[in-house]
Design a protein around this motif. Structure first.
Motif, short mmCIF file in Angstrom:
data_model
loop_
_atom_site.label_atom_id
_atom_site.label_comp_id
_atom_site.label_asym_id
_atom_site.label_seq_id
_atom_site.Cartn_x
_atom_site.Cartn_y
_atom_site.Cartn_z
N GLN A 19 0.83 -1.21 0.00
CA GLN A 19 0.00 0.00 0.00
C GLN A 19 0.87 1.25 0.00
O GLN A 19 0.58 2.22 -0.72
CB GLN A 19 -0.93 -0.01 1.21
N LYS A 20 1.94 1.24 0.80
CA LYS A 20 2.83 2.39 0.86
C LYS A 20 3.54 2.59 -0.48
O LYS A 20 3.67 3.72 -0.98
CB LYS A 20 3.87 2.23 1.96
N LYS A 21 3.98 1.50 -1.11
CA LYS A 21 4.64 1.59 -2.40
C LYS A 21 3.70 2.18 -3.44
O LYS A 21 4.08 3.05 -4.24
CB LYS A 21 5.13 0.21 -2.85
N LYS A 22 2.45 1.71 -3.44
CA LYS A 22 1.45 2.21 -4.38
C LYS A 22 1.20 3.70 -4.14
O LYS A 22 1.14 4.50 -5.09
CB LYS A 22 0.15 1.43 -4.20
N LYS A 23 1.07 4.10 -2.89
CA LYS A 23 0.82 5.51 -2.58
C LYS A 23 2.01 6.37 -3.01
O LYS A 23 1.83 7.47 -3.55
CB LYS A 23 0.54 5.69 -1.09
N GLN A 28 4.25 10.39 -6.78
CA GLN A 28 5.23 10.74 -7.82
C GLN A 28 4.53 11.13 -9.11
O GLN A 28 4.94 12.07 -9.79
CB GLN A 28 6.19 9.58 -8.06
N SER A 29 3.47 10.41 -9.48
CA SER A 29 2.73 10.73 -10.70
C SER A 29 2.10 12.12 -10.61
O SER A 29 2.10 12.87 -11.59
CB SER A 29 1.66 9.67 -10.98
N SER A 146 -8.76 5.96 -8.70
CA SER A 146 -7.48 5.32 -8.39
C SER A 146 -6.44 5.66 -9.45
O SER A 146 -6.74 5.67 -10.65
CB SER A 146 -7.63 3.80 -8.32
N TRP A 147 -5.22 5.93 -9.00
CA TRP A 147 -4.10 5.98 -9.92
C TRP A 147 -3.75 4.54 -10.31
O TRP A 147 -3.75 3.64 -9.46
CB TRP A 147 -2.90 6.66 -9.29
N VAL A 148 -3.47 4.35 -11.59
CA VAL A 148 -3.14 3.02 -12.11
C VAL A 148 -1.71 3.04 -12.62
O VAL A 148 -1.32 3.94 -13.38
CB VAL A 148 -4.10 2.64 -13.26
N HIS A 149 -0.92 2.07 -12.19
CA HIS A 149 0.47 1.95 -12.64
C HIS A 149 0.65 0.51 -13.13
O HIS A 149 0.87 -0.41 -12.35
CB HIS A 149 1.43 2.23 -11.48
N VAL A 150 0.55 0.33 -14.44
CA VAL A 150 0.62 -1.02 -14.99
C VAL A 150 1.14 -0.95 -16.44
O VAL A 150 0.81 -0.02 -17.18
CB VAL A 150 -0.77 -1.71 -14.95
N ASP A 151 1.95 -1.92 -16.80
CA ASP A 151 2.48 -2.03 -18.17
C ASP A 151 3.14 -0.73 -18.63
O ASP A 151 3.00 -0.32 -19.79
CB ASP A 151 1.36 -2.41 -19.15
N TYR A 155 -1.71 6.47 -14.89
CA TYR A 155 -2.83 7.37 -15.16
C TYR A 155 -3.88 7.29 -14.05
O TYR A 155 -3.95 6.31 -13.29
CB TYR A 155 -3.48 7.07 -16.52
N TRP A 156 -4.69 8.36 -13.99
CA TRP A 156 -5.83 8.45 -13.07
C TRP A 156 -7.05 8.77 -13.90
O TRP A 156 -6.98 9.56 -14.85
CB TRP A 156 -5.57 9.54 -12.04
#
Length: 312
Positions: A19-23, A28-29, A146-151, A155-156
């Protein structure tokens, strides 16, 4: 039993770390939207359910824009936008506040009216609310997503109702609500603000869809020196606009419906607040207490609802 407790503790710790890594990635985004940008604004109506609808011309414009943080902590990041016109003229533009797991929103209804909404805690877990404000720091639109960080993508995306955009609010009377889906994506060149919008005529509880619109606004990073004039402008006027935000926050704290008059003395609110900015700062020693009272008096004149700002 001891092994089970250790396993559960390990799962909880791993979940907290994830959760902390995702936040941290989310933060950063959001920060990656800061900088000096060449901006291109592009909008086109794409579809209407009415075969007789007369499509309006595409809109295209460009500008130099400075985006920078004016407030930041672990759960809130405030980004201010300034337009630079002709290398010297500064126009205070929109503002976006990002709040983590926020439950309090002002939802646009129609006719310059926003209703307070409290979201369930379960609906906002891990999400960020983007609160977008007018050039006068009054409300515009807000949504949680949610912010999405994949591939390799960051984006949000979220949807919300909003007033007409400035490019149309003085030209169009055939609709009164823009139902927006906003996607803000960090890119190799800077960032992209993509929009899928519906132009809606809202009468009572009935919504009539006039047309769909596609928005494609690109923020391409350029050298920071191009925005030095905006930084100098903000150094001069930051105190005044901090006081404007503070007065608006007093109103938002009421958690009651906010309804704002379109014009008073044939002037819209942002014109009055921009004029007050110059009156209070140019050639004068700035007094925050005096300024806040004048800001309260100005905003108070535009309120249709019963809130009374605390004049001192």
């Amino acid at each position: 039993m001891k092994n089970l407790f250790m396993l559960l503790a390990c799962i909880v710790a791993t979940s907290a770390m994830a959760q902390k890594k995702k936040k941290d990635q989310d933060i950063q985004s959001i920060k990656d939207m800061c900088g000096c940008y060449e901006v291109e604004f592009n909008f086109a109506e794409t579809f209407s359910p009415d075969k007789d609808y007369q499509f309006h011309d595409n809109y295209r414009s460009g500008a130099l824009e400075y985006v920078f943080p004016i407030e930041q902590d672990d759960d809130k990041i405030v980004l201010q936008h300034l337009l630079i016109v002709g290398d010297t003229m500064i126009i205070k533009h929109w503002r976006q506040d990002w709040l983590y797991e926020n439950r309090n929103l002002y939802a646009f209804h129609k006719d310059n009216t926003w209703n307070y909404v409290k979201l369930p805690k379960s609906e906002v877990e891990g999400q960020w609310t983007q609160k977008v404000y007018q050039v006068d720091d009054g409300p515009r639109y807000e949504a949680s997503g949610s912010w999405v960080h994949v591939d390799g993508k960051n984006y949000w995306e979220a949807s919300s109702d909003a007033p007409l955009p400035r490019r149309e609010f003085s030209k169009r009377k055939d609709y009164n609500v823009m139902a927006r889906t906003n996607r803000q994506e960090i890119t190799s060149y800077g960032w992209l603000h993509e929009q899928d919008n519906k132009k809606i005529l809202r009468e009572g509880d009935e919504d009539k869809l006039l047309a769909w619109e596609k928005g494609w606004n690109t923020y391409t990073k350029t050298e920071d020196a191009k925005c030095n004039v905006a930084k100098e402008w903000w150094d001069k006027y930051a105190g005044y606009w901090a006081d404007v935000r503070s007065v608006w926050d007093e109103l938002f704290a009421s958690k009651e419906t906010i309804s704002i008059k379109g014009k008073v003395d044939d002037k819209v609110l942002f014109m009055q607040l921009f004029s007050l900015q110059d009156d209070l700062i140019n050639g004068r020693s700035y007094d925050s207490t005096v300024a806040k009272n004048k800001i309260r008096e100005t905003i108070q004149r535009y309120l249709n609802t019963d809130q009374r700002l605390g004049l001192k």
